[in-house]
Scaffold this active site. Structure first.
Site, short mmCIF file in Angstrom:
data_model
loop_
_atom_site.label_atom_id
_atom_site.label_comp_id
_atom_site.label_asym_id
_atom_site.label_seq_id
_atom_site.Cartn_x
_atom_site.Cartn_y
_atom_site.Cartn_z
N SER A 149 9.51 -4.31 -5.86
CA SER A 149 8.92 -3.56 -4.75
C SER A 149 9.91 -3.57 -3.60
O SER A 149 10.85 -4.38 -3.58
CB SER A 149 7.61 -4.26 -4.34
OG SER A 149 7.31 -4.07 -2.98
N TYR A 162 1.92 -10.84 -1.60
CA TYR A 162 2.52 -9.77 -2.42
C TYR A 162 4.03 -9.77 -2.22
O TYR A 162 4.79 -9.68 -3.19
CB TYR A 162 1.91 -8.43 -1.99
CG TYR A 162 2.39 -7.25 -2.79
CD1 TYR A 162 1.91 -7.02 -4.08
CD2 TYR A 162 3.30 -6.34 -2.26
CE1 TYR A 162 2.34 -5.93 -4.82
CE2 TYR A 162 3.73 -5.25 -2.99
CZ TYR A 162 3.25 -5.04 -4.27
OH TYR A 162 3.68 -3.95 -4.99
P1 NAD Z 1 -2.54 0.42 -10.17
O1 NAD Z 1 -3.59 -0.42 -9.52
O2 NAD Z 1 -2.83 1.86 -10.41
O3 NAD Z 1 -2.12 -0.23 -11.57
C1 NAD Z 1 -2.17 -1.60 -11.85
C2 NAD Z 1 -2.86 -1.77 -13.20
O4 NAD Z 1 -2.81 -3.16 -13.55
C3 NAD Z 1 -4.33 -1.37 -13.18
O5 NAD Z 1 -4.61 -0.47 -14.26
C4 NAD Z 1 -5.07 -2.69 -13.36
O6 NAD Z 1 -6.29 -2.56 -14.08
C5 NAD Z 1 -4.05 -3.50 -14.13
N1 NAD Z 1 -4.27 -4.94 -14.01
C6 NAD Z 1 -4.71 -5.63 -12.91
N2 NAD Z 1 -4.81 -6.93 -13.19
C7 NAD Z 1 -4.41 -7.06 -14.48
C8 NAD Z 1 -4.31 -8.19 -15.36
N3 NAD Z 1 -4.62 -9.43 -14.95
N4 NAD Z 1 -3.87 -7.96 -16.62
C9 NAD Z 1 -3.57 -6.72 -17.06
N5 NAD Z 1 -3.66 -5.63 -16.27
C10 NAD Z 1 -4.08 -5.81 -15.02
O7 NAD Z 1 -1.26 0.23 -9.27
P2 NAD Z 1 0.21 0.82 -9.35
O8 NAD Z 1 0.56 1.17 -7.97
O9 NAD Z 1 0.35 1.84 -10.42
O10 NAD Z 1 0.99 -0.51 -9.71
C11 NAD Z 1 1.88 -0.69 -10.81
C12 NAD Z 1 2.94 -1.71 -10.41
O11 NAD Z 1 3.83 -1.12 -9.46
C13 NAD Z 1 2.41 -2.97 -9.72
O12 NAD Z 1 3.17 -4.09 -10.13
C14 NAD Z 1 2.65 -2.70 -8.26
O13 NAD Z 1 2.74 -3.89 -7.51
C15 NAD Z 1 3.97 -1.98 -8.36
N6 NAD Z 1 4.36 -1.20 -7.17
C16 NAD Z 1 3.59 -0.20 -6.72
C17 NAD Z 1 4.02 0.53 -5.60
C18 NAD Z 1 3.22 1.66 -5.03
O14 NAD Z 1 3.64 2.23 -4.02
N7 NAD Z 1 2.11 2.04 -5.65
C19 NAD Z 1 5.23 0.23 -4.99
C20 NAD Z 1 6.00 -0.81 -5.49
C21 NAD Z 1 5.56 -1.51 -6.60
#
Ligand code: NAD
Length: 268
Positions: A149, A162
């Site tokens: 991130s 986080y």
């Molecule tokens: P999201 O919430 O849509 O996806 C996360 C998924 O992880 C969900 O489907 C959730 O059900 C699943 N999950 C949660 N706990 C879990 C567990 N214990 N075991 C298995 N699955 C589990 O969010 P996203 O934004 O698509 O996030 C994906 C990744 O990208 C994450 O690691 C997030 O931190 C990272 N990220 C996101 C952004 C952003 O701007 N959205 C930026 C940087 C990094």
């Protein structure tokens, strides 16, 4: 037959916004995709998208925080596909209770919420690398792609757990890259992407108001992003495919920003 056909990807958090899109992009190239998620319905929906673009896979309900559930998931993937070429550690996110607000200062952040966020993002990645990385160690090839991130490089305000966890993910990516190459095979690579700001379920409350307009924080992010917008999930696909492919055969231990220039901009 393209270089992607016959390949098998395992994606944790595969039902989420970013990773279901990554799954669809890999599937469109012919890769089989096993989607692991605690939310089974979301994994099933992502599998429908994988099938809609002509590939196949599995939707598996498992938590990245449970060794037993991950092992059962790994066994299921091996029984069906016989190997794991790519592991994408996408399960992660923040939680409102681990976020400082006008009402809740750093000093009052509840321990359980802080631990929940740190464990989900760091421990969930570490444990999954232990269980699925072992398969790659035996195969002597594969690519692990972690999701870091912007907070891996410099912490973001309001989200200390986080930020710390994602910094740990970036550090661990380097550690595991060295370990896998030296102890098992130079054909095992470990890399990460650091997405900038994409609107998803876990951050919507911070970035958009009830009417869907950017909050003050959302506006500051866009102002700090030279390309001038939030990311679209599809924006990640090119970088992910490059890192997973043999085009990146001499690339390991890096964290690649996919951020519209956010990390490069000092604000001045
Ligand atoms: P999201 O919430 O849509 O996806 C996360 C998924 O992880 C969900 O489907 C959730 O059900 C699943 N999950 C949660 N706990 C879990 C567990 N214990 N075991 C298995 N699955 C589990 O969010 P996203 O934004 O698509 O996030 C994906 C990744 O990208 C994450 O690691 C997030 O931190 C990272 N990220 C996101 C952004 C952003 O701007 N959205 C930026 C940087 C990094």
């Amino acid at each position: 037959m393209t270089k992607w056909q016959g390949k098998v990807a395992v994606i944790t958090g595969g039902g989420g916004v970013l990773c279901s899109q990554i799954a669809e992009c890999l599937a469109a190239e012919g890769t089989k995709v096993a989607l692991i998620d605690v939310a089974e319905e979301k994994a099933q929906e992502a599998l429908r998208r994988v099938r809609a673009v002509g590939s196949d896979g599995l939707a598996i309900r498992a938590s990245v925080l449970s060794k037993d559930e991950l092992q059962a998931a790994a066994d299921q993937v091996l029984a069906k596909f016989g190997r794991v070429d790519f592991l994408i550690n996408g399960a992660g996110g923040n939680h409102p209770r681990a976020t400082t607000t006008e009402d809740v200062s750093f000093f009052d952040l509840p321990e359980d919420a802080v631990r929940f966020v740190f464990d989900l993002n760091f421990w969930g990645t570490f444990l999954t690398c232990q269980i699925l990385g072992k398969i790659m160690a035996a195969q002597k090839e594969g690519v692990i792609l972690n999701i870091a991130s912007m907070s891996s490089f410099r912490p973001l305000t309001k989200v200390p757990a986080y930020s710390a966890a994602k910094a740990a993910v970036a550090n661990f990516t380097q550690w595991l890259a060295v370990y896998m190459a030296q102890e098992y095979s130079p054909r095992i690579r470990v890399v990460a992407i650091a997405p900038g700001f994409f609107i998803t379920e876990q951050n919507r409350y911070l970035l958009l108001d009830e009417k869907g307009h950017p909050t003050e924080r959302g506006q500051r992010i866009i102002a700090h992003t030279p390309l001038g917008r939030f990311g679209e999930p599809r924006d990640l696909c090119g970088a992910v495919k490059w890192l997973l492919s043999d085009e990146a055969i001499f690339v390991t231990g890096i964290v690649l920003p996919v951020d519209g220039g956010f990390a490069a901009f000092s604000g001045v």
